[in-house]
Design an enzyme around this catalytic site. Structure first.
Site, short mmCIF file in Angstrom:
data_model
loop_
_atom_site.label_atom_id
_atom_site.label_comp_id
_atom_site.label_asym_id
_atom_site.label_seq_id
_atom_site.Cartn_x
_atom_site.Cartn_y
_atom_site.Cartn_z
N PRO A 1 0.83 -1.20 0.00
CA PRO A 1 0.00 0.00 0.00
C PRO A 1 0.87 1.26 0.00
O PRO A 1 1.93 1.28 0.61
CB PRO A 1 -0.80 -0.10 1.29
CG PRO A 1 -0.22 -1.20 2.07
CD PRO A 1 0.63 -2.02 1.19
N GLU A 2 0.43 2.26 -0.72
CA GLU A 2 1.15 3.53 -0.76
C GLU A 2 0.32 4.58 -0.05
O GLU A 2 -0.73 4.29 0.51
CB GLU A 2 1.43 3.90 -2.22
CG GLU A 2 2.23 2.81 -2.93
CD GLU A 2 2.60 3.15 -4.35
OE1 GLU A 2 2.61 4.34 -4.69
OE2 GLU A 2 2.89 2.23 -5.11
N LYS B 1 3.49 6.27 5.04
CA LYS B 1 2.72 5.02 4.96
C LYS B 1 2.41 4.42 6.33
O LYS B 1 2.03 3.26 6.44
CB LYS B 1 3.48 4.02 4.10
CG LYS B 1 3.72 4.53 2.70
CD LYS B 1 4.49 3.52 1.87
CE LYS B 1 5.16 4.20 0.70
NZ LYS B 1 6.03 3.29 -0.03
N ARG C 1 13.40 -1.53 -9.25
CA ARG C 1 11.99 -1.93 -9.31
C ARG C 1 11.52 -2.10 -10.74
O ARG C 1 12.02 -1.44 -11.66
CB ARG C 1 11.12 -0.83 -8.65
CG ARG C 1 11.56 -0.40 -7.27
CD ARG C 1 11.34 -1.46 -6.23
NE ARG C 1 9.93 -1.81 -6.07
CZ ARG C 1 9.08 -1.17 -5.27
NH1 ARG C 1 9.50 -0.15 -4.56
NH2 ARG C 1 7.83 -1.55 -5.19
#
Ligand code: ZN
Length: 288
Positions: free
Chosen positions: A2-3, A58, A278
């Site tokens: 989750p961001e 976060k 990434r």
């Protein structure tokens, strides 16, 4: 993972359902994922009221009227699920049978409120955590993290953005967007989408960015996060909102995880590469 928009969505859900509730019982199902002693729980948690919920990048912070608070990180698969007497807010990361009852083998911490409603911290992969601290320690906790300003904060100005870039000229723009000490709260999905929105390749070296591109990236970082929050974040990897509903940003995402699909602007096929360690998605035609 989750961001910021997903965590903000969870924070909004918590504000709606648990603020004002008094904790009658706290059950720690997985002690490795919880910080706080039995004495602290007894003294500062039980019979105490939840007075507010903050989000810091976060992390979630659940404040109690005892001067203590919980710092929660959901990490890869963590969730907070709320149920009242009717389990209408029940959601889960898998649709398997074991998820139809709570608590279950993914429950790490369980908050029980005086009105019988409950909040479950669920985590399939055990990276998330719940930690209990006095308010002053929580403040210190985040000072130590040296987090950058978030794109949705009023202090996130173009000048700030330029200063951030100035300090990181030799790196890729994507690496800067992902660096939490530069700009807090952006992860992989939104970093790729921000670059697409600004028509800049994620692999571009910061030193090569024109003033116009810097401005476009600044604007996109703000706009993409705002849009995602408005849509309730992204539902992926079985990520759900606190009330079990799903966020709808996923359907609107620009390039992230759209390899082989046509660009939403120019119809060129979206490509995937690796950048800043990434998986990175971009349009080879309209991003330069
Ligand atoms: Zn394109």
């Amino acid at each position: 993972m989750p961001e910021l928009p997903e965590v903000e969505t969870v924070a909004n859900g918590l504000r709606k359902y648990v603020v004002g509730k008094t904790i009658t019982k706290l059950v720690v199902h997985e002690h490795k994922k919880f910080k706080g002693t039995a004495t602290e729980i007894k003294k500062f948690v039980l019979k105490k009221k939840i007075v507010g919920v903050d989000r810091k990048a976060k992390w979630l912070v659940v404040n109690l009227n005892s001067g203590y608070g919980f710092v929660i990180h959901l990490k890869m698969t963590g969730q907070l699920l709320y149920t009242d007497k009717q389990p209408k807010f029940l959601g889960g990361h898998t649709m398997g049978k074991e998820q139809t009852t709570l608590p279950n083998n993914h429950t790490r911490v369980e908050f029980i409120f005086t009105d019988g409603s409950k909040l479950f911290f669920q985590d399939m992969r055990k990276f998330g955590y719940v930690e209990l601290y006095p308010a002053a320690d929580i403040e210190h906790y985040f000072i130590q993290k040296k987090l950058g300003i978030e794109p949705i904060e009023p202090t996130y100005t173009f000048d700030y953005f330029c200063t951030v870039l100035q300090k990181r000229k030799r790196t890729s723009i994507k690496a800067v967007l992902l660096n939490q000490q530069a700009i807090a709260g952006i992860g992989n999905i939104y970093a790729d989408d921000i670059c697409w929105q600004a028509r800049v390749k994620p692999t571009r070296r910061v030193s090569t960015l024109t003033r116009a591109e810097q401005r476009a990236l600044y604007q996109a970082s703000h706009d993409i996060l705002r849009e995602a929050i408005k849509l309730g974040g992204t539902s992926f990897s079985h990520y759900y909102r606190v009330d079990g509903k799903t966020g709808s940003y996923w359907n609107k995402r620009k390039v992230y995880d759209r390899t082989g699909e046509p660009c939403r602007r120019c119809k060129t096929i979206i490509k995937k590469t690796r950048c800043a360690g990434r998986g990175t998605h971009f349009c080879p035609t309209c991003q330069h």
